[in-house]
Design a protein around this motif. Structure first.
Motif, mmCIF file in Angstrom:
data_model
loop_
_atom_site.group_PDB
_atom_site.id
_atom_site.type_symbol
_atom_site.label_atom_id
_atom_site.label_comp_id
_atom_site.label_asym_id
_atom_site.label_seq_id
_atom_site.Cartn_x
_atom_site.Cartn_y
_atom_site.Cartn_z
ATOM 1 N N LEU A 238 0.797 -1.333 0.115
ATOM 2 C CA LEU A 238 -0.037 0.034 0.075
ATOM 3 C C LEU A 238 0.836 1.138 -0.026
ATOM 4 O O LEU A 238 0.543 2.196 -0.680
ATOM 5 N N GLY A 239 1.917 1.252 0.860
ATOM 6 C CA GLY A 239 2.891 2.417 1.103
ATOM 7 C C GLY A 239 3.620 2.620 -0.487
ATOM 8 O O GLY A 239 3.618 3.894 -1.044
ATOM 9 N N TRP A 240 4.023 1.604 -1.091
ATOM 10 C CA TRP A 240 4.505 1.714 -2.218
ATOM 11 C C TRP A 240 3.721 2.290 -3.570
ATOM 12 O O TRP A 240 4.241 3.078 -4.206
ATOM 13 N N LEU A 241 2.658 1.765 -3.616
ATOM 14 C CA LEU A 241 1.483 2.251 -4.431
ATOM 15 C C LEU A 241 1.153 3.623 -4.211
ATOM 16 O O LEU A 241 0.990 4.631 -5.152
ATOM 17 N N SER A 242 1.056 4.189 -2.851
ATOM 18 C CA SER A 242 0.713 5.201 -2.640
ATOM 19 C C SER A 242 1.997 6.186 -2.889
ATOM 20 O O SER A 242 1.551 7.598 -3.215
ATOM 21 N N MET A 243 3.023 5.905 -2.801
ATOM 22 C CA MET A 243 4.118 6.835 -3.182
ATOM 23 C C MET A 243 4.415 6.845 -4.691
ATOM 24 O O MET A 243 5.196 7.747 -5.190
ATOM 25 N N GLY A 244 3.464 6.074 -5.525
ATOM 26 C CA GLY A 244 3.739 6.083 -6.835
ATOM 27 C C GLY A 244 4.583 4.943 -7.804
ATOM 28 O O GLY A 244 4.730 5.110 -8.930
ATOM 29 N N LEU A 245 4.709 4.109 -6.836
ATOM 30 C CA LEU A 245 5.561 3.099 -7.687
ATOM 31 C C LEU A 245 4.507 2.226 -8.549
ATOM 32 O O LEU A 245 3.266 1.820 -8.137
ATOM 33 N N ASP A 246 4.773 1.874 -9.818
ATOM 34 C CA ASP A 246 3.709 1.370 -10.772
ATOM 35 C C ASP A 246 4.041 -0.016 -10.713
ATOM 36 O O ASP A 246 5.146 -0.499 -11.409
ATOM 37 N N PRO A 247 3.126 -0.889 -10.340
ATOM 38 C CA PRO A 247 3.197 -2.240 -10.259
ATOM 39 C C PRO A 247 3.211 -2.877 -11.500
ATOM 40 O O PRO A 247 3.420 -4.052 -11.851
ATOM 41 N N GLU A 248 2.768 -1.940 -12.707
ATOM 42 C CA GLU A 248 2.904 -2.657 -14.166
ATOM 43 C C GLU A 248 4.465 -2.607 -14.713
ATOM 44 O O GLU A 248 5.095 -3.460 -15.406
ATOM 45 N N ARG A 249 5.096 -1.324 -14.300
ATOM 46 C CA ARG A 249 6.314 -0.965 -14.874
ATOM 47 C C ARG A 249 7.428 -2.095 -13.912
ATOM 48 O O ARG A 249 8.536 -2.537 -14.507
ATOM 49 N N GLY A 250 7.164 -1.897 -12.667
ATOM 50 C CA GLY A 250 8.275 -2.662 -11.909
ATOM 51 C C GLY A 250 7.257 -3.948 -11.091
ATOM 52 O O GLY A 250 6.145 -3.758 -11.276
ATOM 53 N N SER A 251 8.034 -4.860 -10.487
ATOM 54 C CA SER A 251 7.420 -5.934 -10.009
ATOM 55 C C SER A 251 7.517 -6.194 -8.496
ATOM 56 O O SER A 251 8.601 -6.167 -8.005
ATOM 57 N N PHE A 252 6.234 -6.027 -7.835
ATOM 58 C CA PHE A 252 6.331 -6.307 -6.388
ATOM 59 C C PHE A 252 6.187 -7.954 -6.048
ATOM 60 O O PHE A 252 5.464 -8.492 -6.816
ATOM 61 N N VAL A 253 7.188 -8.076 -5.182
ATOM 62 C CA VAL A 253 7.460 -9.599 -5.131
ATOM 63 C C VAL A 253 7.249 -9.767 -3.799
ATOM 64 O O VAL A 253 7.837 -9.468 -2.720
ATOM 65 N N ILE A 254 6.484 -11.034 -3.289
ATOM 66 C CA ILE A 254 6.359 -11.664 -1.935
ATOM 67 C C ILE A 254 7.308 -12.846 -2.002
ATOM 68 O O ILE A 254 7.252 -13.909 -2.760
ATOM 69 N N GLN A 255 8.560 -12.585 -1.168
ATOM 70 C CA GLN A 255 9.476 -13.488 -1.063
ATOM 71 C C GLN A 255 9.164 -14.924 -0.717
ATOM 72 O O GLN A 255 9.534 -15.782 -1.497
ATOM 73 N N SER A 256 8.062 -15.217 0.133
ATOM 74 C CA SER A 256 7.785 -16.503 0.455
ATOM 75 C C SER A 256 6.966 -17.109 -0.421
ATOM 76 O O SER A 256 6.753 -18.490 -0.388
ATOM 77 N N TYR A 257 6.286 -16.491 -1.357
ATOM 78 C CA TYR A 257 5.576 -17.024 -2.465
ATOM 79 C C TYR A 257 6.202 -17.646 -3.548
ATOM 80 O O TYR A 257 5.923 -18.140 -4.698
ATOM 81 N N ILE A 258 7.784 -17.489 -3.451
ATOM 82 C CA ILE A 258 8.512 -18.000 -4.320
ATOM 83 C C ILE A 258 9.477 -19.030 -3.713
ATOM 84 O O ILE A 258 10.431 -18.482 -3.259
ATOM 85 N N PRO A 259 9.037 -20.381 -3.691
ATOM 86 C CA PRO A 259 9.838 -21.243 -2.691
ATOM 87 C C PRO A 259 11.200 -21.412 -3.324
ATOM 88 O O PRO A 259 12.166 -21.947 -2.782
ATOM 89 N N GLU A 260 11.585 -20.936 -4.552
ATOM 90 C CA GLU A 260 13.040 -20.981 -4.905
ATOM 91 C C GLU A 260 13.692 -20.112 -4.185
ATOM 92 O O GLU A 260 15.093 -20.516 -4.274
ATOM 93 N N HIS A 261 13.229 -19.360 -3.485
ATOM 94 C CA HIS A 261 14.412 -18.412 -2.526
ATOM 95 C C HIS A 261 14.779 -19.475 -1.585
ATOM 96 O O HIS A 261 16.078 -19.204 -1.352
ATOM 97 N N ALA A 262 13.822 -20.199 -1.112
ATOM 98 C CA ALA A 262 14.628 -20.948 0.009
ATOM 99 C C ALA A 262 15.422 -21.940 -0.411
ATOM 100 O O ALA A 262 16.433 -22.407 -0.013
ATOM 101 N N GLU A 263 15.014 -22.664 -1.753
ATOM 102 C CA GLU A 263 15.820 -23.656 -2.059
ATOM 103 C C GLU A 263 17.452 -22.935 -2.721
ATOM 104 O O GLU A 263 18.493 -23.641 -1.981
ATOM 105 N N LEU A 264 17.276 -21.990 -3.330
ATOM 106 C CA LEU A 264 18.606 -21.118 -3.713
ATOM 107 C C LEU A 264 19.346 -20.912 -2.197
ATOM 108 O O LEU A 264 20.725 -21.367 -2.360
ATOM 109 N N THR A 265 18.891 -20.445 -1.257
ATOM 110 C CA THR A 265 19.607 -20.038 -0.075
ATOM 111 C C THR A 265 20.074 -21.301 0.636
ATOM 112 O O THR A 265 21.331 -21.356 0.959
#
Ligand code: TRP
Length: 506
Positions: A238-265
């Motif tokens: 919400l904070g990012w959106l309200s400051m004007g980051l555009d989720p179409e141009r950049g990607s907001f990512v939830i770390q835990s929704y990408i289990p590859e993060h854990a695998e690579l770690t």
């Protein structure tokens, strides 16, 4: 044999020189690297040897230097000059070596003949030739014409160059993949804007950006506060959106929704020594803080830099803009990437750290502004709260009355004014009057309240807009996460292949 300490110091030194050099170039708003070139491969080889020994005379590791220069030489085999003949580099100095290795691999390269004078010569016919050549070269790198055209024009209009060389190699920045992140442990405040988001807003124009909400990392020292992490994930979005980051141009990512993060770690932790992990000054400082709070650190906390390495390497980011305290993590990431590439195969680019231009903001108690430090002005604070907080800012303790001289550096209101007041002359004037003792703290705080209201009003409006449309916030999170997931899966396939943990039984 040089000790690894000396080698590391040498690497740090090269990195420092490179950063300086890139900054100098960046300040002139174009990237341009120039040196003499020769088509003679034999001479090139002997020159590289000479360079390597010169470098080792200065105490750097000769093999490391040879690797660096060798990589440049190999790379230069792939480029050609305007007339189409291969170009080899004959002279180069250490400060540009790193740029070439780490930066130009993702960039368009062009050559151009020497400048005749101090100023680039404006010759429209030649410019057309150069732009066309750029488009052609760019195509071989898979870079679209629409990207290269305006960029080339910018470079031509705004060139900087190194004089007196026979050849000039022009390097135009290719859209970097950028990754940065935040731990979701509370709402966003002004410091998030000055230290990070203000830069991100600029990056989102031209670069492929990933903004990570590192909820695994937040769990590392908040494992019992899962509800609050959950709320914070949405709060950050919400904070990012309200400051004007555009989720179409950049990607907001939830770390835990990408289990590859854990695998690579987990996999990267197999090739990293404990000593390397725990020498990290940021972690040392954080561990001290936990000790003061009598909170024994968890295993996950002590090893969190490893997971941050995976955050950065998984999408193959090559630039990490973040606060100064994050620099050790990015240096560590480079070490791990280097080790991986060395043992297995070249999978990872070596990322660069870029300090947020706005710097760190102090809070109302004069300590670093932090979401859990009870000293922050939050983006979501209403007018009354902002007013109250500004009024309670601790100012120069030596100044009791408004007619006594004060030190602007002891008054964090000035930090915030520096960052947010667009009327720089007025801020300068107020500081002058503060030093002389001809302006009251109250007047300064009044101005600050006014400036913050102006800054926060549109942010509050956008926040209200998105608060009413939770689906949009959710979509922003899910679409960005989905985009990164695809890249993550590709990277993991390469990692598994490189580490030979695939296709058993075949
Ligand atoms: N450690 C960062 C912080 O404390 C957050 C973070 C997680 C991060 N992963 C990252 C920052 C990757 C930059 C790159 O705020």
């Amino acid at each position: 044999m040089l000790s690894s300490r000396v080698i590391n110091e040498a690497r740090d030194e090269i990195t420092r020189l490179t950063e300086n050099f890139i900054d100098r170039l960046a300040r002139r708003r174009s990237l341009f690297v120039a040196f003499r070139a020769s088509p003679d491969q034999e001479r090139l080889k002997s020159y590289l040897d000479t360079l390597a020994s010169r470098v080792s005379d200065r105490g750097l590791d000769k093999n490391f230097a040879r690797d660096v220069f060798g990589e440049i030489a190999t790379f230069c085999g792939q480029i050609s000059d305007l007339s189409g003949s291969p170009v080899a580099i004959e002279a180069i100095d250490t400060e540009i070596a790193d740029i070439l290795v780490e930066r130009i691999r993702w960039s368009v390269i062009l050559t151009r003949d020497k400048w005749e004078s101090d100023k680039p010569i404006r010759d429209p016919d030649r410019e057309v030739v150069i732009i066309n050549k750029a488009i052609e070269v760019a195509a071989t790198f898979g870079i679209p014409k629409s990207f290269i055209m305006p960029l080339m024009q910018k470079i031509i209009d705004n060139s900087c160059y190194v004089q007196g060389r026979e050849w000039t190699i022009m390097a135009a920045p290719y859209p970097h993949r950028i990754l940065s992140g935040v731990r979701p442990t509370g709402p966003l405040h002004l410091g998030h804007y000055t230290g990070a988001v203000r830069d991100w807003l600029k990056y989102q124009e031209d670069y492929d950006c990933y903004y990570l909400i590192a909820d695994y990392q937040a769990l590392a020292d908040h494992s019992r506060e899962v509800e609050s992490i959950r709320r914070s994930v949405l709060e950050v979005a919400l904070g990012w959106l309200s400051m004007g980051l555009d989720p179409e141009r950049g990607s907001f990512v939830i770390q835990s929704y990408i289990p590859e993060h854990a695998e690579l770690t987990m996999l990267l932790s197999m090739l990293t020594t404990w000593t390397e992990l725990v020498k990290n000054p940021t972690v040392k400082m954080e561990l001290k803080k936990l000790k003061k709070l009598k909170k024994p650190p968890t295993v996950g906390f002590i090893t969190y830099p490893m997971s941050q390495v995976a955050d950065i390497l998984l999408p193959k980011a090559d630039l990490v803009p973040a606060g100064k305290d994050q620099a050790p993590h990015i240096n560590f990431t480079r070490e791990v990437a280097r080790t991986f590439n060395h043992i297995y195969s070249e999978v990872f680019p070596l990322p660069r750290f870029k300090e947020g231009e706005g710097g760190t903001l102090r809070g109302i108690d004069r300590e670093k502004m932090g979401k859990t430090a009870n000293n922050a002005i939050f983006l979501a604070d209403d007018s009354e709260t902002v007013r109250r907080k500004v009024r309670s800012i601790i100012t120069d303790e030596r100044r009791i009355h408004g007619n006594e001289p004060g030190r602007p550096s002891r008054n964090p209101a000035f930090d915030i004014l520096d960052a947010f007041d667009s009327n720089k002359d007025e801020v300068r004037d107020m500081k002058k009057r503060y030093r002389k003792g001809t302006i009251s703290d109250r007047a300064i705080k009044d101005r600050l309240i006014e400036v913050l209201e102006e800054f926060l009003t549109p942010i509050r409006e956008r926040r209200a807009f998105f608060l009413e449309r939770p689906r949009m916030v959710q979509d922003a999170l899910m679409s960005g996460t989905e985009r990164e997931r695809k890249i993550a899966q590709e990277t993991m396939a390469q990692v598994r292949e490189a580490m030979r943990i695939t296709k058993y039984g075949q």
